[in-house]
Design a protein around this motif. Structure first.
Motif: not given
Length: 304
Positions: A237-245, A269-274
């Motif tokens: 139940q942790r926020p996450w962000l996934h970026a690819t280039l 995982i647990n990225p800054p909200y910004t």
């Protein structure tokens, strides 16, 4: 086992993505006064000469930082439109090259060190198992005269991470940590080690900020890793962000040429909200500057 040397790849498009994300994350984390424990599990040599024999052999910086800097910081003429996170990253690189000639590229240890706050209780822990790179890293870090703020260890970063979490509490009792995990992935078992490491880390310290870099290559383990990380984050139940280039195929290469690495990803995982808004602006700029042919593209997903 020790065949991988990051010096061959320093400043390539994967480094650009990794360090744009890393720097943007660090900038946000440094807004709070409480100290941070910062851990780089696969630190490499720390600093790289872009005019060395290593980088000349692969010349990968040409399609990464050299191309980006040439477009956005031209010696003459009008620079192309950029983004705040990309500009911050280029300012950092320029600071390591005061002559204006792009000769030095800072690896993750020096990117992180550049953000450490004076008179704070931030601590940087660097791990590198390759014997030559570990010695070089120690020599490079020694020039900083950082004292106990930065420590270098010739150890397996996967194994070393476990006893570091949870981090020691700061003066106010808060515990804060950011972990960067970016092995070479030349050994297939690295993919499993990364997911197992994240699984254990989330159990021990669920509020830590975890950044994982990985190559996007035609290997089942590479495609499965971000899916596995997404599952682990969701289960915790942790926020996450996934970026690819993906910069795409070099149009000058023939059909029989090996394409090399053309794409990579960062999973946070647990990225800054910004971070999401910053990458929504930065990724199109990076793709516009570095994209070169068939298969180019960028993605950005998040949850929580």
């Amino acid at each position: 086992m020790f065949s991988y040397r990051h010096a061959f790849h320093a400043g390539n498009h994967a480094d650009v993505l990794k360090h744009v994300v890393l720097l943007a994350t660090l900038r946000h984390l440094m807004h709070k006064e409480a100290g941070l424990t910062l851990i780089d599990t696969h630190a490499g040599a720390g600093l790289y000469r872009l005019d060395s024999d290593f980088t000349d052999k692969g010349d990968e910086a040409r399609d990464g930082i050299v191309k980006l800097m040439g477009a956005l910081r031209p010696a003459s003429g009008q620079p192309a439109a950029s983004a705040a996170a990309v500009d911050d990253y280029l300012d950092l690189i320029a600071g390591f090259n005061p002559s204006g000639q792009l000769r030095v590229y800072p690896g993750s240890p020096f990117v992180v060190h550049s953000t450490l706050r004076a008179a704070s209780r931030d601590r940087l822990r660097l791990y590198e198992l390759h014997p030559t790179d570990s010695r070089t890293l120690s020599a490079n870090i020694a020039q900083l005269e950082a004292g106990r703020t930065v420590s270098v260890h010739r150890e397996d970063g996967f194994a070393a991470l476990r006893p570091l979490l949870p981090p020691p509490p700061g003066p106010g009792g808060s515990r804060r940590a950011m972990v960067l995990i970016d092995p070479s992935y030349e050994i297939k078992s690295d993919y499993h080690k990364v997911s197992a490491c994240i699984q254990e880390s989330l159990k021990r310290f669920p509020t830590g900020c975890y950044l994982v870099w990985y190559p996007v290559i035609p290997r089942p383990e590479a495609h499965d890793l971000p899916r596995r990380l997404r599952t682990l984050a969701n289960q915790s139940q942790r926020p996450w962000l996934h970026a690819t280039l993906a910069i795409g195929q070099d149009p000058s290469h023939g059909p029989d040429d090996r394409p090399g690495l053309t794409a990579s990803g960062m999973f946070v995982i647990n990225p800054p909200y910004t971070l999401k808004a910053q990458l929504q602006e930065a990724l199109p700029v990076l793709l516009n500057m570095l994209g070169r042919g068939r298969g180019q593209g960028q993605t950005l997903e998040s949850a929580g």
